[in-house]
Design a protein around this motif. Sequence first.
Motif, short mmCIF file in Angstrom:
data_model
loop_
_atom_site.label_atom_id
_atom_site.label_comp_id
_atom_site.label_asym_id
_atom_site.label_seq_id
_atom_site.Cartn_x
_atom_site.Cartn_y
_atom_site.Cartn_z
N MET A 124 0.81 -1.22 0.00
CA MET A 124 0.00 0.00 0.00
C MET A 124 0.85 1.27 0.00
O MET A 124 0.31 2.37 -0.13
N ARG A 125 2.15 1.11 0.11
CA ARG A 125 3.04 2.27 0.16
C ARG A 125 3.72 2.57 -1.18
O ARG A 125 4.43 3.56 -1.29
N VAL A 126 3.51 1.70 -2.19
CA VAL A 126 4.28 1.85 -3.43
C VAL A 126 3.60 2.78 -4.44
O VAL A 126 4.20 3.12 -5.45
N GLY A 127 2.36 3.16 -4.17
CA GLY A 127 1.73 4.17 -5.03
C GLY A 127 0.88 3.64 -6.16
O GLY A 127 0.44 4.43 -7.01
N CYS A 128 0.63 2.34 -6.23
CA CYS A 128 -0.25 1.81 -7.27
C CYS A 128 -1.70 2.20 -6.98
O CYS A 128 -2.13 2.18 -5.83
N ALA A 129 -2.44 2.51 -8.02
CA ALA A 129 -3.84 2.89 -7.84
C ALA A 129 -4.69 1.73 -7.35
O ALA A 129 -5.68 1.92 -6.64
N SER A 130 -4.27 0.51 -7.72
CA SER A 130 -5.03 -0.68 -7.35
C SER A 130 -4.09 -1.73 -6.77
O SER A 130 -3.03 -2.00 -7.35
N VAL A 131 -4.46 -2.29 -5.63
CA VAL A 131 -3.69 -3.37 -5.00
C VAL A 131 -4.66 -4.48 -4.62
O VAL A 131 -5.71 -4.23 -4.01
N ARG A 132 -4.31 -5.71 -5.00
CA ARG A 132 -5.09 -6.88 -4.58
C ARG A 132 -4.17 -7.80 -3.78
O ARG A 132 -3.11 -8.20 -4.27
N VAL A 133 -4.59 -8.12 -2.56
CA VAL A 133 -3.81 -8.98 -1.68
C VAL A 133 -4.57 -10.28 -1.43
O VAL A 133 -5.71 -10.26 -0.96
N ALA A 134 -3.94 -11.39 -1.76
CA ALA A 134 -4.51 -12.71 -1.50
C ALA A 134 -3.64 -13.44 -0.48
O ALA A 134 -2.47 -13.72 -0.74
N HIS A 135 -4.18 -13.70 0.69
CA HIS A 135 -3.52 -14.55 1.67
C HIS A 135 -3.90 -16.00 1.35
O HIS A 135 -5.09 -16.31 1.20
N VAL A 136 -2.93 -16.89 1.25
CA VAL A 136 -3.25 -18.31 1.10
C VAL A 136 -3.47 -18.88 2.50
O VAL A 136 -2.54 -19.00 3.29
N SER A 137 -4.71 -19.18 2.79
CA SER A 137 -5.11 -19.64 4.11
C SER A 137 -5.24 -21.17 4.11
O SER A 137 -4.56 -21.86 3.36
N SER A 138 -6.13 -21.69 4.94
CA SER A 138 -6.29 -23.13 5.07
C SER A 138 -7.62 -23.42 5.75
O SER A 138 -8.12 -22.61 6.54
N GLY A 139 -8.16 -24.59 5.46
CA GLY A 139 -9.32 -25.04 6.21
C GLY A 139 -9.03 -25.15 7.70
O GLY A 139 -9.94 -25.07 8.52
N ALA A 140 -7.73 -25.31 8.05
CA ALA A 140 -7.34 -25.40 9.46
C ALA A 140 -7.53 -24.08 10.19
O ALA A 140 -7.49 -24.04 11.42
N ALA A 141 -7.73 -22.99 9.45
CA ALA A 141 -8.03 -21.71 10.08
C ALA A 141 -9.45 -21.69 10.61
O ALA A 141 -9.78 -20.88 11.49
#
Length: 245
Positions: A124-141
């Motif tokens: 979020m600090r690099v200045g792109c107009a759009s950022v998409r963040v995908a965390h790879v989670s788990s069913g164990a969560a």
Amino acid sequence: MRHPYKALVTGHSRGLGEAIARALLAQGIPVLGLARADNPALADEFDSLLVQVRLDLSDPAAVLGWLEGGGLAVFAADGDALLVVNNAGSLGPVAPPGRQDGAALVQAVSLNVSAPLLLCDGAMRVGCASVRVAHVSSGAARTAYPGWSVYGATKAALDHHARAVQQDAPPGLRISSIAPGVVDTAMQTAVRASAPEDFPRLERFIGLKAAGQLSTPEAAAGRLVAHLLSDAFGTEPVVDVRELA
């Protein structure tokens, strides 16, 4: 033609991370891979699109130092949108409290939680107009397993991070924590090597492998990347690829 997206993928050197990186690269999306080791096969196949940085993601000081050194900003500088796939992770100590290795516990928390949160903040600090963040989670969560208190807690932390960040609603940011299903990777090999007294559900995972019920990394990556690039991404903070239309 320059692709509007650029992507950062952690743990691209093998397994699901390699498959995610390949799926993005195959669509012409430049990828910055962060891992302790390079991926020669990806480099040979996508030399002009792949940038690799060797980084110990379980060392928060190293991750913070890399971000402060401008590595991500330089990579993202000419992109319209930045994708961040926080894939790298560790099963951590598989045992109930009292038999967990302290150093392995700290390493798992640093890799599974600290690194993704630092990279989300850094993106979020690099200045792109759009950022998409995908965390790879788990069913164990979302389902408690005996012996997996460390792994489950770290993945649950990613789920809740995505929920809370959605409440923050930073301009231009979409985020989701995505469970990829049970994928046939080195982590599943480690699961099947667990001691029965430390992981009472061992036979279930041995059975899934024997019955051919594990997803391939390529299949799981395909579903994850399709969702990441879709208009639906980020509408739900926590999703499972097996439940996506």
